[in-house]
Structures are given as C-alpha cells and as structure tokens.
Design an enzyme around this catalytic site. Structure first.
Site, PDB file in Angstrom:
ATOM      1  N   PHE A 232     -15.016   4.439   7.766  1.00  0.00           N
ATOM      2  CA  PHE A 232     -13.657   4.762   7.318  1.00  0.00           C
ATOM      3  C   PHE A 232     -13.466   4.645   5.807  1.00  0.00           C
ATOM      4  CE2 PHE A 232     -13.653   0.262   8.742  1.00  0.00           C
ATOM      5  CZ  PHE A 232     -13.226  -0.375   7.588  1.00  0.00           C
TER       6      PHE A 232
ATOM      7  N   ASN B  33      -1.359  -0.041   7.185  1.00  0.00           N
ATOM      8  CA  ASN B  33      -0.795  -1.348   7.573  1.00  0.00           C
ATOM      9  C   ASN B  33       0.028  -2.028   6.480  1.00  0.00           C
ATOM     10  OD1 ASN B  33      -2.906  -2.043   5.944  1.00  0.00           O
ATOM     11  ND2 ASN B  33      -4.160  -2.971   7.555  1.00  0.00           N
TER      12      ASN B  33
ATOM     13  N   HIS C 116      -1.810  -5.535   1.745  1.00  0.00           N
ATOM     14  CA  HIS C 116      -3.112  -6.183   1.594  1.00  0.00           C
ATOM     15  C   HIS C 116      -2.871  -7.611   1.127  1.00  0.00           C
ATOM     16  CE1 HIS C 116      -7.215  -7.060   0.220  1.00  0.00           C
ATOM     17  NE2 HIS C 116      -6.618  -7.636  -0.822  1.00  0.00           N
TER      18      HIS C 116
ATOM     19  N   ARG D 175       3.167  -6.552   9.318  1.00  0.00           N
ATOM     20  CA  ARG D 175       2.522  -5.407   9.971  1.00  0.00           C
ATOM     21  C   ARG D 175       3.068  -5.187  11.380  1.00  0.00           C
ATOM     22  NH1 ARG D 175      -3.567  -7.081   7.902  1.00  0.00           N
ATOM     23  NH2 ARG D 175      -3.622  -5.824   5.991  1.00  0.00           N
TER      24      ARG D 175
ATOM     25  N   LYS E 200       0.830  -1.207   0.000  1.00  0.00           N
ATOM     26  CA  LYS E 200       0.000   0.000   0.000  1.00  0.00           C
ATOM     27  C   LYS E 200       0.865   1.258   0.000  1.00  0.00           C
ATOM     28  CE  LYS E 200      -3.693  -2.346   2.596  1.00  0.00           C
ATOM     29  NZ  LYS E 200      -4.565  -2.244   3.799  1.00  0.00           N
TER      30      LYS E 200
ATOM     31  N   GLU F  61     -10.204 -10.243  -6.860  1.00  0.00           N
ATOM     32  CA  GLU F  61      -9.195  -9.182  -6.768  1.00  0.00           C
ATOM     33  C   GLU F  61      -8.115  -9.329  -7.850  1.00  0.00           C
ATOM     34  OE1 GLU F  61      -7.856  -9.382  -2.706  1.00  0.00           O
ATOM     35  OE2 GLU F  61      -9.805  -8.717  -1.922  1.00  0.00           O
TER      36      GLU F  61
ATOM     37  N   THR G 203      -4.797  -6.903  11.246  1.00  0.00           N
ATOM     38  CA  THR G 203      -5.127  -5.682  10.484  1.00  0.00           C
ATOM     39  C   THR G 203      -4.580  -4.430  11.169  1.00  0.00           C
ATOM     40  OG1 THR G 203      -7.156  -6.720   9.673  1.00  0.00           O
ATOM     41  CG2 THR G 203      -7.047  -4.308   9.570  1.00  0.00           C
TER      42      THR G 203
ATOM     43  N   ARG H 178      -1.895 -14.255   4.905  1.00  0.00           N
ATOM     44  CA  ARG H 178      -2.579 -13.570   6.022  1.00  0.00           C
ATOM     45  C   ARG H 178      -1.744 -13.720   7.294  1.00  0.00           C
ATOM     46  NH1 ARG H 178      -6.728 -10.039   4.779  1.00  0.00           N
ATOM     47  NH2 ARG H 178      -7.315 -10.269   6.960  1.00  0.00           N
TER      48      ARG H 178
ATOM     49  N   TYR I  36     -12.616  -2.650  -2.512  1.00  0.00           N
ATOM     50  CA  TYR I  36     -13.064  -2.575  -1.111  1.00  0.00           C
ATOM     51  C   TYR I  36     -14.583  -2.496  -0.990  1.00  0.00           C
ATOM     52  CZ  TYR I  36      -8.358  -1.998   0.923  1.00  0.00           C
ATOM     53  OH  TYR I  36      -7.066  -2.195   1.371  1.00  0.00           O
TER      54      TYR I  36
HETATM   55  P1  DAT Z   1      -7.452  -6.553   6.152  1.00  0.00           P
HETATM   56  O1  DAT Z   1      -6.671  -5.516   5.368  1.00  0.00           O
HETATM   57  O2  DAT Z   1      -6.629  -7.122   7.261  1.00  0.00           O
HETATM   58  O3  DAT Z   1      -8.087  -7.600   5.279  1.00  0.00           O
HETATM   59  P2  DAT Z   1     -10.110  -5.405   6.406  1.00  0.00           P
HETATM   60  O4  DAT Z   1     -10.449  -6.074   5.120  1.00  0.00           O
HETATM   61  O5  DAT Z   1     -11.034  -5.598   7.567  1.00  0.00           O
HETATM   62  O6  DAT Z   1      -8.635  -5.772   6.886  1.00  0.00           O
HETATM   63  O7  DAT Z   1     -10.031  -3.826   6.162  1.00  0.00           O
HETATM   64  C1  DAT Z   1      -9.487  -3.325   4.961  1.00  0.00           C
HETATM   65  C2  DAT Z   1      -8.640  -2.107   5.283  1.00  0.00           C
HETATM   66  O8  DAT Z   1      -9.481  -1.066   5.810  1.00  0.00           O
HETATM   67  C3  DAT Z   1      -7.592  -2.345   6.372  1.00  0.00           C
HETATM   68  O9  DAT Z   1      -6.403  -2.895   5.870  1.00  0.00           O
HETATM   69  C4  DAT Z   1      -7.396  -0.970   6.920  1.00  0.00           C
HETATM   70  C5  DAT Z   1      -8.780  -0.347   6.825  1.00  0.00           C
HETATM   71  N1  DAT Z   1      -9.516  -0.468   8.089  1.00  0.00           N
HETATM   72  C6  DAT Z   1     -10.055  -1.608   8.616  1.00  0.00           C
HETATM   73  N2  DAT Z   1     -10.664  -1.368   9.772  1.00  0.00           N
HETATM   74  C7  DAT Z   1     -10.548  -0.030   9.988  1.00  0.00           C
HETATM   75  C8  DAT Z   1     -10.975   0.865  11.023  1.00  0.00           C
HETATM   76  N3  DAT Z   1     -11.677   0.421  12.075  1.00  0.00           N
HETATM   77  N4  DAT Z   1     -10.655   2.180  10.901  1.00  0.00           N
HETATM   78  C9  DAT Z   1      -9.961   2.631   9.848  1.00  0.00           C
HETATM   79  N5  DAT Z   1      -9.535   1.849   8.843  1.00  0.00           N
HETATM   80  C10 DAT Z   1      -9.808   0.543   8.908  1.00  0.00           C
HETATM   81 MG    MG Z   2      -9.600  -7.499   3.884  1.00  0.00          MG
END
Ligand code: DAT
Ligand code: MG
Length: 152
Positions: free
Chosen positions: A67, A126, A129, A112, A19, A140, A101, A95, A59
């Site tokens: 967010f 973080n 992805h 991370r 990212k 994806e 995350t 993962r 996303y």
């Molecule tokens: P991951 O990237 O571990 O698959 P995710 O799919 O739940 O996590 O979320 C996608 C991205 O969104 C994550 O890498 C960072 C952001 N994100 C997730 N939860 C968040 C939150 N509570 N506040 C702000 N950004 C968040």
């Molecule tokens: Mg995810």
C-alpha cells in the site's frame, strides 16, 4: 525555561498529523479540541503540503508494503496539519485517543472510531497520525519541524 520555539528535552513529545482526509472534511478543529480537552499541550503547529521526499522518510518503515505508493498519494491529496504535542506519556496517550489504525475497527470514543470510516477507496483513511514510540517521535518531529530545537 525554554522559549516557545524550543522543546523541553525533559518532557515527552509526539508528532500528530491531521491527514488530508481529516483536513478536507473540516475535522482539524475537532482533533485539536480533543487533544487539548485531554490536557495535552500544543508546542508546534503548521499546515503544509507534504512533499514526496518528506513522506518517503516519514513512512520509511512501510516502503516495502503493497500500500506504500497509494499511501503516499493519499497523503499528498490535500494539505496536512502537523503538530508537536507535549505531556507525560503523551505518545501512548495519543495512540489511545486515536484508536485502531483501521477506522472500521476503531472503538467509539476514539478519533478514528468516532470520525473515520472505510470510504471504499482502497486506502486506509484514518484522519490522524501519531508517533508510535519515543524514537519515532524524535525522528518525526525532526522531519516535520526541523526549526525546533530541544533545550534542557
Ligand atoms: P498507524 O497510522 O496506526 O501508526 P501504521 O503505521 O501501521 O498505522 O500504518 C501507517 C498508515 O498506513 C496507516 O495510518 C494507514 C496506512 N495503512 C496501514 N495498513 C494498511 C493496509 N493494510 N492497507 C492500506 N493502508 C494501510
Ligand atoms: Mg504508524
């Protein structure tokens, strides 16, 4: 035997992104080093600025989250390095390599956990992805690498 531009449909693949925060901090090589050191293979690699449209699709599961808008802005704040990574159980394995995350909670030893932190921006920055299931990986990979084709 598929050519390098093709993906072997009998093998497992995942989409990995470095990212904008990881890219900006010069961590692209370190992320690739860890993926290769683990034994997984790169099957696609590109660097690009992600469009709003691509990120909306990527996303889509988060589009109702508070967010979402900030997430899309953060993901457009610099270039993104996209990879297709191949290996047995690579989705789960990546993962695990990535860690939690939230980089503050991610275990040391993970990408991370070792390289990420909270920067007080309000965004969860973080570094990487990785697809979370075979269905997400297929979707994806098709979004980020539309030129790749699966071959038996
Ligand atoms: P991951 O990237 O571990 O698959 P995710 O799919 O739940 O996590 O979320 C996608 C991205 O969104 C994550 O890498 C960072 C952001 N994100 C997730 N939860 C968040 C939150 N509570 N506040 C702000 N950004 C968040
Ligand atoms: Mg995810």
């Amino acid at each position: 035997m598929p050519s390098p531009e093709q993906l072997d449909a009998n093998k497992e693949h995942t989409l990995v992104l470095v990212k904008p925060d990881g890219f900006k901090r010069g961590l692209t090589g370190e992320v690739i080093r860890r993926i290769e050191a683990k034994g997984y293979q790169l099957k696609g690699l590109k660097i690009k600025h992600a469009s709003e449209e691509l990120l909306q699709d990527h996303y889509f599961e988060h589009k109702e989250k508070h967010f979402f808008k900030d997430l899309l802005e953060y993901m457009q704040s610099d270039l993104v390095v996209a990879m297709v990574v191949e290996g047995d159980r690579v989705i789960e394995g990546m993962r695990n390599l990535m860690g939690n995350t939230n980089p503050t909670l991610a275990a040391p030893g993970t990408i991370r956990g070792d390289l990420g932190r909270d920067w007080g921006t309000g965004n969860v920055e973080n570094i990487v992805h990785g697809s979370d299931s075979p269905a997400s990986a297929d979707r994806e990979i098709a979004l980020w690498f539309p030129e790749l084709v699966w071959k038996e």
